[in-house]
Scaffold this motif. Structure first.
Motif, PDB file in Angstrom:
ATOM      1  N   ALA A 640      -0.884  -2.677  -3.939  1.00 56.21           N
ATOM      2  CA  ALA A 640       0.525  -2.444  -4.260  1.00 56.21           C
ATOM      3  C   ALA A 640       1.259  -1.848  -3.070  1.00 56.21           C
ATOM      4  CB  ALA A 640       0.641  -1.495  -5.446  1.00 56.21           C
ATOM      5  N   ILE A 642       4.668   0.460  -2.643  1.00 58.33           N
ATOM      6  CA  ILE A 642       5.560   1.267  -3.476  1.00 58.33           C
ATOM      7  C   ILE A 642       6.600   1.943  -2.594  1.00 58.33           C
ATOM      8  CG2 ILE A 642       5.643   3.126  -5.198  1.00 58.33           C
ATOM      9  CD1 ILE A 642       2.605   2.787  -5.539  1.00 58.33           C
ATOM     10  N   PHE A 676       6.170   1.947 -11.257  1.00 63.82           N
ATOM     11  CA  PHE A 676       4.713   2.088 -11.223  1.00 63.82           C
ATOM     12  C   PHE A 676       4.177   3.219 -12.101  1.00 63.82           C
ATOM     13  CE2 PHE A 676       4.172  -0.834  -7.655  1.00 63.82           C
ATOM     14  CZ  PHE A 676       2.938  -1.363  -7.975  1.00 63.82           C
ATOM     15  N   GLU A 680      -2.003   1.548 -11.942  1.00 66.31           N
ATOM     16  CA  GLU A 680      -2.926   1.882 -10.861  1.00 66.31           C
ATOM     17  C   GLU A 680      -3.402   0.619 -10.148  1.00 66.31           C
ATOM     18  OE1 GLU A 680      -7.173   2.590 -12.713  1.00 66.31           O
ATOM     19  OE2 GLU A 680      -5.672   3.540 -13.982  1.00 66.31           O
ATOM     20  N   LYS A 681      -3.789   0.777  -8.890  1.00 67.78           N
ATOM     21  CA  LYS A 681      -4.312  -0.317  -8.066  1.00 67.78           C
ATOM     22  C   LYS A 681      -5.464   0.215  -7.228  1.00 67.78           C
ATOM     23  CE  LYS A 681      -0.876  -3.147  -9.188  1.00 67.78           C
ATOM     24  NZ  LYS A 681      -1.030  -4.408  -9.922  1.00 67.78           N
ATOM     25  N   ALA A 684      -2.824   1.521  -2.577  1.00 72.98           N
ATOM     26  CA  ALA A 684      -1.374   1.682  -2.693  1.00 72.98           C
ATOM     27  C   ALA A 684      -0.812   2.094  -1.341  1.00 72.98           C
ATOM     28  CB  ALA A 684      -1.035   2.739  -3.742  1.00 72.98           C
ATOM     29  N   ARG A 712      -1.273   6.536  -7.518  1.00 70.19           N
ATOM     30  CA  ARG A 712      -1.403   5.218  -8.146  1.00 70.19           C
ATOM     31  C   ARG A 712      -2.689   4.509  -7.749  1.00 70.19           C
ATOM     32  NH1 ARG A 712       0.403   5.979 -12.174  1.00 70.19           N
ATOM     33  NH2 ARG A 712       0.370   8.116 -11.435  1.00 70.19           N
ATOM     34  N   ALA A 713      -3.360   4.976  -6.691  1.00 70.73           N
ATOM     35  CA  ALA A 713      -4.501   4.220  -6.147  1.00 70.73           C
ATOM     36  C   ALA A 713      -5.831   4.785  -6.611  1.00 70.73           C
ATOM     37  CB  ALA A 713      -4.447   4.226  -4.626  1.00 70.73           C
TER      38      ALA A 713
END
Length: 820
Positions: A640, A642, A676, A680-681, A684, A712-713
């Motif tokens: 992602a 962001i 977001f 989650e990825k 990020a 988020r990661a």
């Protein structure tokens, strides 16, 4: 009689709202908004949101004026968003007058976008044509529409002074509008402004504070007097053992707090701590709990239920509880026999209908709400996939219904519209062809009512829980669970409580994204403070989930210290689950901060948003190197990009199309921080944008957005920004110093392709790790991470959460509403 009284009070409240709003002068609102964008100083009559209130009048005197400021801001924003909307012509077909309102029936062609509860502007001439201003204009609210006819509600009696609807001041523009509306076949122009559907429900809930459950708790933030050990509910031993083995200690404590039957239970869920898992555990517990008096000495007591019934009597009781056990489920009689009847959707489980234990005399009903559709559907999907447990620890899917608009296709099988159509189809299959045109409205209403009454758990957005469908319920709800409660303004949180309940769960995280408030004035006075945050500030106990399962410990360490008082701990095997091959390089480690000290911010003309072309260029080069070396990352489910700013997101998407000749959504997920929330990825990349010598950093300084952006990661967070600019903010300064201490702050200069050359990457290789990891705190350790080559994802990504927008520092609305 009580219902009728409540209905009358609600109608009076709605009338009050419309009398005030429909009397406003649109041109004056536009002028005030221009002035307010330059000066958001103290406004007469506005009070700051407090932690506690002495009585209802004190509460309303604070919130009502702020809510109307938000209405004004929505009207102004509606004007900005609808600039491309053309005026359409209308003509009055007939007009009546009721309760001081005019109700014209307007014939209007080419107005497909106009819906019920839309606010319209009616005028004798189009605005902006020539120098002369219109002499007759007023607001009208869409009561309902049918084809090209629209029934409006208008207030032409005069402008309401302040909030006193008895004080009305006559004005020429409304007097001039009078003949246009009351006389048939008089033409005028119409423009759609915005929808008032949500905020009027919030206003009704706010004005109903005196009749809401737990009024005193809401006002003074105190637990009700009847909260005692005697009220506590308990669960059977098999269910208790399941909860204890499938939840961690902080999750178990949160569930036990719910069984205490406290009026309000606050559960704080930091990133990756299993908030949805806890909600499912809560549902299992509260649906199958019994009062403490039914239990004796820790064991389930059958003695207190009276003498054992003869077997025939038992059969009679069982048949009443679950009639389909001795015959066909009455709902299934109307259903096709192909297995998927829409009521018990199969999702990998061998789903069984619930068998109600005879000791459970009362059937608990639960309303689950969230501010957005996507946040709500995340819970529905998880429940469909995993089911919940009954008192005998058997997995089953309770009867649920997802009511409202925009249900995700993955939960369609339990959406109200789908279930209604299934029932109508069942009626058709029995030989009735009366419904072939979609069913008569009365039939649909009765079917909706029956589905709602049968459902054990009802899912709805906060706003939709105030719709008329809920007012027709035969029985209210025992428990209301509000997810993402810290992301809703307080009046929105009150809406589902109006349906009645005995207990409220507020689940969320006040140090992640806040509620969206459009009005900078209302924001300044604290209107964006959630009920969750106000309770927490007033000292109300909060159950915090502390074990995180998402992030590599190097990612977790800073937010845990900065936002959660070092209370976050890693779940078992998190470090093994989040190791990745690209950690071989310092620049692609679990956490890296790239200082783009040559970068410059800029503002596209006519925009309140910001972009940074240098950061975009750097990120594109880094992305290309990453996916070239690790092709598995060339997927929007894994990587992602962001940014806090909508225009930066737009620029990234355009550049991906230009550079790689592909739509970005196919190879990478690009969105705002707000877009977001809850997702989650694996990797990020966070583009901070702001880079200047003397300006501030705008809402990038909002620590809640910072917290969401860097959590988020699962495996790697790569932050791209200007150290000299960001260091002016305390939280960013702490993050930069933490990166320096861990040797993961990297200065970058042009050309960026040279930085990611094979020769330079060779210099950034991480030394081979020692066999055993030292016990030192992560922030004091070297960035070296042992690699085992495991590329399996620790967790699957979640359903995309809401695209709430962001209130820009200049009062403009800047956020997750995608423009593409």
């Amino acid at each position: 009689m009580a219902v009728d009284k409540n209905k009358l009070e609600e109608e009076a409240c709605v009338h009050r709202f419309y009398k005030i709003v429909l009397s406003w002068d649109y041109l004056r609102l536009l002028k005030q908004s221009t002035k307010n964008s330059k000066d958001t100083g103290d406004k007469s009559g506005l009070k700051a949101v407090k932690d506690t209130y002495k009585d209802v009048n004190d509460y309303l005197a604070t919130f009502e004026p702020l809510l109307f400021e938000e209405v004004k801001a929505q009207i102004i924003q509606g004007k900005n968003e609808e600039e491309a909307t053309e005026w359409v012509q209308g003509m009055t077909a007939e007009c009546s007058e009721v309760n001081g309102f005019y109700l014209p029936m307007v014939i209007c062609v080419n107005a497909e976008s106009i819906s019920q509860n839309d606010l319209l502007l009616l005028s004798n001439k189009k605005f902006g044509e020539g120098r002369e201003l219109p002499t007759a204009y007023a607001f009208g609210l869409v009561e309902h529409r049918q084809h090209d006819k629209i029934r409006l509600r208008m207030n032409l009696s005069g402008e309401v002074k302040g909030f006193n609807t008895d004080e009305v001041q006559s004005c020429p523009r409304l007097l001039n509008m009078h003949p246009l509306i009351t006389e048939v076949q008089r033409y005028f122009f119409i423009m759609k402004i915005c929808s008032l559907s949500t905020i009027v429900r919030e206003y009704v809930a706010l004005r109903s504070i005196s009749s809401l459950p737990f009024k005193n708790s809401i006002l003074s933030v105190t637990e009700s007097n009847d909260s005692s050990e005697d009220r506590a509910w308990k669960i059977s031993r098999p269910l208790k053992e399941f909860i204890e083995t499938s939840h961690n200690m902080s999750q178990i404590e949160a569930i036990n707090a719910g069984l205490s039957r406290r009026s309000f239970v606050l559960i704080q869920g930091p990133p990756g701590t299993g908030k949805t898992q806890t909600i499912l555990g809560l549902l299992s517990a509260i649906l199958h709990a019994t009062p403490a008096r039914v239990h004796s000495k820790g064991k389930f007591s059958g003695v207190k239920r009276g003498p054992e019934l003869p077997i025939q009597e038992k059969y009679n009781h069982w048949e009443k509880a679950s009639p389909w056990l001795v015959g066909c489920n009455p709902r299934e009689e109307l259903m096709p026999k192909d297995g998927d009847d829409g009521f018990f959707p199969t999702s990998g489980n061998d789903l069984k209908p619930e068998v109600v234990n005879s000791s459970r005399k009362y059937r608990v009903r639960v309303l689950v709400c969230a501010p957005s559709n996507s946040a709500l559907d995340e819970i529905v999907l998880r429940l469909l996939n995993t089911g919940i447990r009954d008192e005998n620890n058997r997995t089953y899917n309770p009867k649920i219904v997802r009511i409202g608009l925009k249900a995700h296709h993955s939960v369609q099988a339990v959406s109200m519209d789908y279930l209604v159509e299934q029932k109508l189809a069942g009626m058709d299959s029995q030989g009735s062809d009366k419904q072939k045109q979609g069913g008569a409205p009365k039939d649909k209403d009765s079917i909706r009512a029956s589905i709602l009454d049968e459902a054990v758990i009802v899912f709805s957005t906060l706003s939709f829980s105030g719709s008329t469908v809920f007012s027709k319920l035969n029985r209210g709800f025992d428990v209301v669970i509000i997810d993402e409660a810290a992301q809703a303004v307080e009046p929105a949180t009150l809406v589902p409580l109006a349906n009645g309940c005995k207990q409220v769960f507020l689940v969320g995280d006040p140090v992640q994204l806040p509620a969206t408030v459009i009005s900078p004035i209302a924001e300044k006075f604290g209107y964006g403070t959630s009920l969750f945050k106000r309770f927490q500030r007033a000292g109300y106990p909060v159950q915090m989930l502390k074990t995180q399962y998402r992030m590599h410990p190097e990612i977790r360490s800073f937010p845990s210290r900065e936002f959660y008082d070092e209370s976050l701990e890693d779940g078992p095997d998190v470090i093994e689950q989040t190791r990745r091959l690209w950690h071989d390089y310092r620049c692609f480690g679990p956490f890296t901060f790239f200082d783009i000290h040559e970068g410059k911010e800029s503002q596209p003309s006519g925009s309140g948003s910001w972009i940074n072309v240098d950061e975009v260029e750097f990120v594109l080069v880094m992305y290309h190197k990453l996916v070239t070396k690790y092709p598995e990352l060339k997927s929007s489910s894994r990587l992602a990009i962001i940014s806090p700013y909508r225009h930066q997101v737009k620029l990234f998407r355009e550049k991906f199309r230009e550079t790689f000749g592909v739509e970005s959504e196919k190879v990478v997920d690009i969105n705002t921080v707000d877009g977001f929330q809850g997702r989650e990825k694996d990797v990020a990349i966070f583009s901070c944008v702001r880079a200047s010598k003397d300006r501030g950093i705008g809402f990038v300084a909002d620590f809640r957005r910072m917290n969401v952006g860097i959590t988020r990661a699962r495996a790697s967070v790569l932050v791209v920004g200007s150290v000299s600019t960001l260091k002016r903010d305390d939280h960013w300064k702490n993050l930069i110093e933490s990166a320096e201490k861990r040797n993961v702050l990297i200065e970058v200069s042009k050309p960026y392709t040279e930085f990611f050359s094979d020769a330079n990457l060779k210099l950034m290789e991480v030394k081979e790790a020692k066999p055993e990891r030292p016990e030192a705190p992560l922030e004091d350790m070297d960035v070296t991470v042992p690699i085992d080559g495991n590329e399996d994802d620790a967790e699957q990504g979640q359903v995309a959460d809401q695209d709430f927008g962001e209130a820009g520092e200049d009062g403009g609305f800047d956020g997750g509403y995608d423009e593409d």
